[in-house]
Design a protein around this motif. Structure first.
Motif, mmCIF file in Angstrom:
data_model
loop_
_atom_site.group_PDB
_atom_site.id
_atom_site.type_symbol
_atom_site.label_atom_id
_atom_site.label_comp_id
_atom_site.label_asym_id
_atom_site.label_seq_id
_atom_site.Cartn_x
_atom_site.Cartn_y
_atom_site.Cartn_z
ATOM 1 N N PRO A 30 2.073 -2.993 -3.959
ATOM 2 C CA PRO A 30 3.275 -3.195 -3.135
ATOM 3 C C PRO A 30 3.528 -2.022 -2.203
ATOM 4 N N ASP A 31 4.023 -2.337 -1.034
ATOM 5 C CA ASP A 31 4.429 -1.324 -0.067
ATOM 6 C C ASP A 31 5.924 -1.079 -0.241
ATOM 7 N N VAL A 76 4.106 -7.125 -0.275
ATOM 8 C CA VAL A 76 2.692 -7.392 -0.531
ATOM 9 C C VAL A 76 2.128 -8.478 0.390
ATOM 10 N N PHE A 77 3.001 -9.282 0.990
ATOM 11 C CA PHE A 77 2.572 -10.370 1.862
ATOM 12 C C PHE A 77 3.522 -10.345 3.054
ATOM 13 N N ASP A 78 3.175 -9.545 4.068
ATOM 14 C CA ASP A 78 4.132 -9.237 5.126
ATOM 15 C C ASP A 78 4.385 -10.462 6.017
#
Length: 446
Positions: A224-225, A417-419
């Motif tokens: 994760p960002d 995680v899924f922009d």
């Protein structure tokens, strides 16, 4: 003016036991969404005269219907409490009193008053251990009730069982209460699942899960960002709807399998895998005694679809077969599944697929008049809309919405995680896969 009317009810029995497996699934979904759990509440308004249900309806018809529904459907008088060990248990009351909120209005303001009452009854979260999981209201003009309003907690039932509940309520409002015995009650379902037969059923399903959990990647989206950040994006595609219908007819499968296959291919491509692993929401209402059960019956099924290097066409049949296996193995003890997943380590079960349409398992005929030119002409009518989401219980959750004439897909995603760019790529990729495959099919038959 608002008045509260007490309504007494008496059912056949009371008792306390563990939650059913379907109730556990809903309870966990609720806990993941706290403090936004009211988003799972369901409600409806019945305009008695406008819908042809009844005319000159007295208040007693509404109170009698509520008492009848509370007595008939045990889930409406079931509350959830935690025991000393922190385990959630269902507490079924034999009798009690529920209040109806009565609003007096003028004739030209009755519909607006009903909508306001619906919002007021639906928006607050339920007090699960202390409040009945049903809230009721009515709008009265003079001596006549014009609108009946109902809000229910998701623990009462899932969307499959909601149809049976609404049908019984409408029968009561029309003065013709249902006399046939109801399907299996959640309390009976829970007792069955604790029996030897129930445990055998769970063990069989878990053996399937154990075989296929090995295909679940440990991490499909990467690290994760930062903290989780959620978004909701909805793609509405008339062209996609035509393409799905044509492909379902060609492959002789459900439209749900076609959409699932396209999502699987796109997900595998974007995550660099050869298999797509998704949890699918299974209603379980094809099982004996559950078709019209007013109680939660849905659980997650594990669906593993081989994608490899193939285009969409060959994957559709695999998606249908994989989803059928998921449906057949979607009744199990969730606590036992937790233990199994813990043994296998940190597998990533964060991707889910949910077809919200009630006809999703029905093979369909190709939409009349589908042509290559028609598909291409429909593509510019595709829309993509966005909404921020404060909290959600999954990193990737794709919903198929019931919108006639449109392929309507809503993707909830954790943008850490899924922009957003990948979210749009995913939804538009699904549409592109479907339309491209349909155009190829039309070219072959031309």
């Amino acid at each position: 003016m608002t008045e509260r009317i007490p309504i007494g009810f008496t059912g056949a029995r009371g008792g306390e036991c563990r939650l059913s497996w379907g109730q556990i699934a809903i309870w966990r979904a609720i806990q993941r969404l706290v403090p936004d759990d009211a988003s799972l509440n369901m409600s409806w308004v019945t305009a008695l005269e406008d819908e042809g249900i009844s005319v000159d309806t007295p208040l007693s018809r509404i109170t009698d219907t509520v008492a009848y529904a509370m007595a008939r459907h045990e889930s409406l008088r079931t509350r959830v409490r935690l025991d000393e060990a922190g385990e959630a248990r269902q507490v079924l009351a034999r009798d009690g009193v529920i209040e109806l909120e009565l609003v007096d209005a003028e004739r030209d303001g009755a519909a607006a008053a009903a909508r306001q009452l619906q919002r007021r009854l639906t928006e607050p979260p339920f007090d699960y251990p202390n409040e009945w999981p049903l809230r009721v209201g009515a709008v009265r003009v003079g001596d006549v009730v014009t609108h009946a309003v109902f809000a229910i907690c998701h623990l009462v039932t899932d969307r499959g069982g909601l149809t049976a509940l609404v049908r019984d309520v409408l029968a009561g409002l029309a003065g013709r209460p249902t006399v046939d015995p109801p399907d299996r009650q959640p309390y009976d379902q829970a007792l069955h699942q604790q029996s030897d037969a129930g445990r055998r059923q769970s063990e069989k399903a878990l053996r399937y899960w154990q075989r296929h959990l090995r295909a679940v990647p440990r991490s499909r989206f990467g690290e994760p960002d930062g903290e989780p950040r959620f978004v909701s994006a909805t793609l509405s595609s008339p062209a996609g709807d035509q393409a799905v219908s044509l492909l379902a007819d060609r492959e002789r499968v459900s439209t749900s399998a076609v959409i699932l296959a396209a999502a699987a291919v796109q997900l595998a491509r974007q995550t660099g895998t050869r298999e797509a692993v998704l949890q699918v929401i299974v209603s379980n209402r094809f099982r004996p005694g559950l078709a019209d059960s007013v109680g939660p019956a849905s659980q997650d099924g594990l669906c593993v679809i081989e994608v490899g290097d193939d285009e969409l066409g060959p994957v559709i049949g695999r998606a249908m077969r994989a989803s059928m296996q998921a449906y057949l193995h979607a009744q199990y003890d969730p606590v036992a599944l937790d233990a199994l997943v813990a043994q296998l380590g940190d597998v990533d079960l964060s991707c889910s697929f949910n077809d919200r349409r009630f006809d999703m398992q029905t093979p369909v005929s190709a939409a009349p008049g589908v042509s290559a030119d028609g598909l291409r002409d429909a593509l510019p009518r595709t829309t993509l809309t966005w909404e921020p989401v404060d909290h959600y219980g999954a990193r990737y959750f794709l919903h198929v919405n019931a919108v006639p004439g449109v392929l309507d897909l809503t993707l909830f995603a954790d943008t850490s995680v899924f922009d957003p760019a990948k979210v749009e790529e995913h939804l538009r990729g699904i549409e592109s896969l479907l339309v491209t495959e349909a155009l190829g099919a039309l070219a072959v038959t031309a």
